[in-house]
Design a protein around this motif. Structure first.
Motif, PDB file in Angstrom:
ATOM      1  N   ILE A 109       0.831  -1.202   0.000  1.00 23.43           N
ATOM      2  CA  ILE A 109       0.000   0.000   0.000  1.00 23.43           C
ATOM      3  C   ILE A 109       0.865   1.250   0.000  1.00 23.43           C
ATOM      4  O   ILE A 109       0.596   2.215  -0.714  1.00 23.43           O
ATOM      5  CB  ILE A 109      -0.953   0.011   1.219  1.00 23.43           C
ATOM      6  N   LYS A 161       2.336   2.348  -3.409  1.00 22.45           N
ATOM      7  CA  LYS A 161       1.277   2.889  -4.274  1.00 22.45           C
ATOM      8  C   LYS A 161       0.862   4.282  -3.799  1.00 22.45           C
ATOM      9  O   LYS A 161       0.609   5.189  -4.607  1.00 22.45           O
ATOM     10  CB  LYS A 161       0.064   1.955  -4.265  1.00 22.45           C
ATOM     11  N   LEU A 162       0.789   4.457  -2.480  1.00 25.17           N
ATOM     12  CA  LEU A 162       0.384   5.739  -1.914  1.00 25.17           C
ATOM     13  C   LEU A 162       1.408   6.827  -2.223  1.00 25.17           C
ATOM     14  O   LEU A 162       1.041   7.945  -2.610  1.00 25.17           O
ATOM     15  CB  LEU A 162       0.201   5.590  -0.401  1.00 25.17           C
ATOM     16  N   VAL A 178       1.007   3.054   7.303  1.00 25.08           N
ATOM     17  CA  VAL A 178       0.467   1.851   6.666  1.00 25.08           C
ATOM     18  C   VAL A 178       1.392   0.662   6.927  1.00 25.08           C
ATOM     19  O   VAL A 178       1.373  -0.330   6.207  1.00 25.08           O
ATOM     20  CB  VAL A 178       0.250   2.043   5.145  1.00 25.08           C
ATOM     21  N   LEU A 180      -3.921   3.253   8.590  1.00 25.26           N
ATOM     22  CA  LEU A 180      -4.718   2.243   7.897  1.00 25.26           C
ATOM     23  C   LEU A 180      -4.982   1.087   8.846  1.00 25.26           C
ATOM     24  O   LEU A 180      -4.058   0.524   9.433  1.00 25.26           O
ATOM     25  CB  LEU A 180      -3.970   1.735   6.659  1.00 25.26           C
ATOM     26  N   PHE A 232      -7.747  -6.988   1.348  1.00 27.80           N
ATOM     27  CA  PHE A 232      -7.307  -6.760  -0.028  1.00 27.80           C
ATOM     28  C   PHE A 232      -7.469  -8.026  -0.870  1.00 27.80           C
ATOM     29  O   PHE A 232      -7.304  -9.135  -0.368  1.00 27.80           O
ATOM     30  CB  PHE A 232      -5.834  -6.355  -0.082  1.00 27.80           C
ATOM     31  N   SER A 271      -5.948  -3.314  -3.724  1.00 25.08           N
ATOM     32  CA  SER A 271      -4.960  -2.494  -3.023  1.00 25.08           C
ATOM     33  C   SER A 271      -4.819  -1.104  -3.638  1.00 25.08           C
ATOM     34  O   SER A 271      -4.582  -0.119  -2.920  1.00 25.08           O
ATOM     35  CB  SER A 271      -3.603  -3.202  -3.010  1.00 25.08           C
ATOM     36  N   ASP A 272      -4.952  -0.984  -4.950  1.00 28.61           N
ATOM     37  CA  ASP A 272      -4.897   0.340  -5.590  1.00 28.61           C
ATOM     38  C   ASP A 272      -5.993   1.251  -5.038  1.00 28.61           C
ATOM     39  O   ASP A 272      -5.770   2.456  -4.825  1.00 28.61           O
ATOM     40  CB  ASP A 272      -5.086   0.213  -7.108  1.00 28.61           C
ATOM     41  N   VAL A 283      -7.437   0.971  -2.113  1.00 34.18           N
ATOM     42  CA  VAL A 283      -7.106   1.301  -0.722  1.00 34.18           C
ATOM     43  C   VAL A 283      -6.135   2.479  -0.692  1.00 34.18           C
ATOM     44  O   VAL A 283      -6.327   3.449   0.053  1.00 34.18           O
ATOM     45  CB  VAL A 283      -6.480   0.093   0.000  1.00 34.18           C
ATOM     46  N   ALA A 284      -5.093   2.398  -1.513  1.00 36.62           N
ATOM     47  CA  ALA A 284      -4.105   3.482  -1.554  1.00 36.62           C
ATOM     48  C   ALA A 284      -4.753   4.805  -1.950  1.00 36.62           C
ATOM     49  O   ALA A 284      -4.432   5.861  -1.387  1.00 36.62           O
ATOM     50  CB  ALA A 284      -2.982   3.122  -2.521  1.00 36.62           C
ATOM     51  N   VAL A 313      -6.747   6.114   1.079  1.00 37.51           N
ATOM     52  CA  VAL A 313      -5.856   6.639   2.110  1.00 37.51           C
ATOM     53  C   VAL A 313      -5.270   7.976   1.658  1.00 37.51           C
ATOM     54  O   VAL A 313      -5.150   8.918   2.456  1.00 37.51           O
ATOM     55  CB  VAL A 313      -4.741   5.627   2.433  1.00 37.51           C
TER      56      VAL A 313
END
Length: 248
Positions: free
Chosen positions: A12, A15-16, A57, A94, A133, A162-163, A165-166, A169
């Motif tokens: 995560i 990606k974030l 995270v 998270l 996820f 997961s994308d 989720v990122a 967030v």
């Protein structure tokens, strides 16, 4: 805006960092590999200089009861202390949908302890509760495996990419603190045993999924809706079927 992402080199976190950087923010990944260790406190003061927001995270390297509690208590305590000294104005963490309903599990007791420390810190905060996820379905199967059999309860779950989720967030991090919990979930609900059965079949995994109403989830007993979000959750777009097709 400078945003420090604790666990910023993981699934995560990476990606974030990418998403926030693309939006023009100074997103700084912080992890042991970058010289920042929340367990020892090493590197925290330096990386937090000038930061407005900290997003945590990170996850424990061990899910054993004592180890995971030690990780979240120590790392969160050190992080919040350093944030207060650095003048950070928004702490984002998270966590997991259903955490407060899964306290038979040592992992979720540790996550609950983390959330309580955040709420008591005096720093404005936002806690993002995500459902599990897509990428974690194999981990769920592995945790429930005995020999060649996977025992799972026939309860509902609403997994998320997961994308997504990122992205959720990230939106929370650059927004105003909510001083509460924001829930995020995928668009479709599944029966847990059927979902894992489908996922294993797609990977040609030979394990057999057995429906067992008494099967536990990371040590916790499940009710029908334990893993589902509430009615106010933000629902994302990516479907499990589309994600699964891309894995082939």
């Amino acid at each position: 805006m400078k945003v420090v992402v604790i666990g910023g080199t993981g699934l995560i976190g990476s990606k974030l960092v990418e998403k926030l950087s693309a939006q023009g923010h100074e997103a700084v990944p912080a992890a042991p590999s970058t010289g920042v260790n929340t367990l020892t406190g090493d590197g925290l003061a330096e990386v937090l200089q000038g930061a407005s927001v900290v997003v945590d995270v990170s996850n424990s390297p061990s899910f054993a009861d004592d180890a995971v509690m030690e990780f979240f208590r120590t790392s969160t305590t050190n992080l919040l202390k350093a944030e207060a000294e650095a003048g950070v104005t928004h702490h984002v963490a998270l966590s997991v949908v259903g955490t407060d309903r899964l306290l038979e599990s040592g992992y979720f007791r540790a996550k609950q302890a983390q959330e309580e420390l955040i709420k008591a810190s005096g720093i404005a905060y936002s806690i993002v509760h995500a459902t599990q996820f897509f990428e974690f379905m194999k981990g769920i199967a592995d945790s429930a495996t005995e020999g060649d059999t996977v025992r799972l309860a026939p309860v509902m779950i609403q997994p998320i990419h997961s994308d997504d989720v990122a992205a959720a967030v990230g939106r929370t991090a650059v927004g105003a603190p909510v001083d509460g919990v924001v829930e995020v979930a995928g668009p479709d609900a599944f029966q847990l045993d059927e979902l894992i059965r489908e996922g294993l079949a797609a990977e040609n995994d030979p394990r057999t999924v057995v429906t067992d109403p008494g099967a536990r989830y990371w040590g916790a007993e499940l009710k029908e809706t334990t893993l589902l979000p509430g009615p106010d959750a933000h629902i994302t777009e990516t479907r499990f079927s589309a994600w699964l097709a891309q894995q082939k």
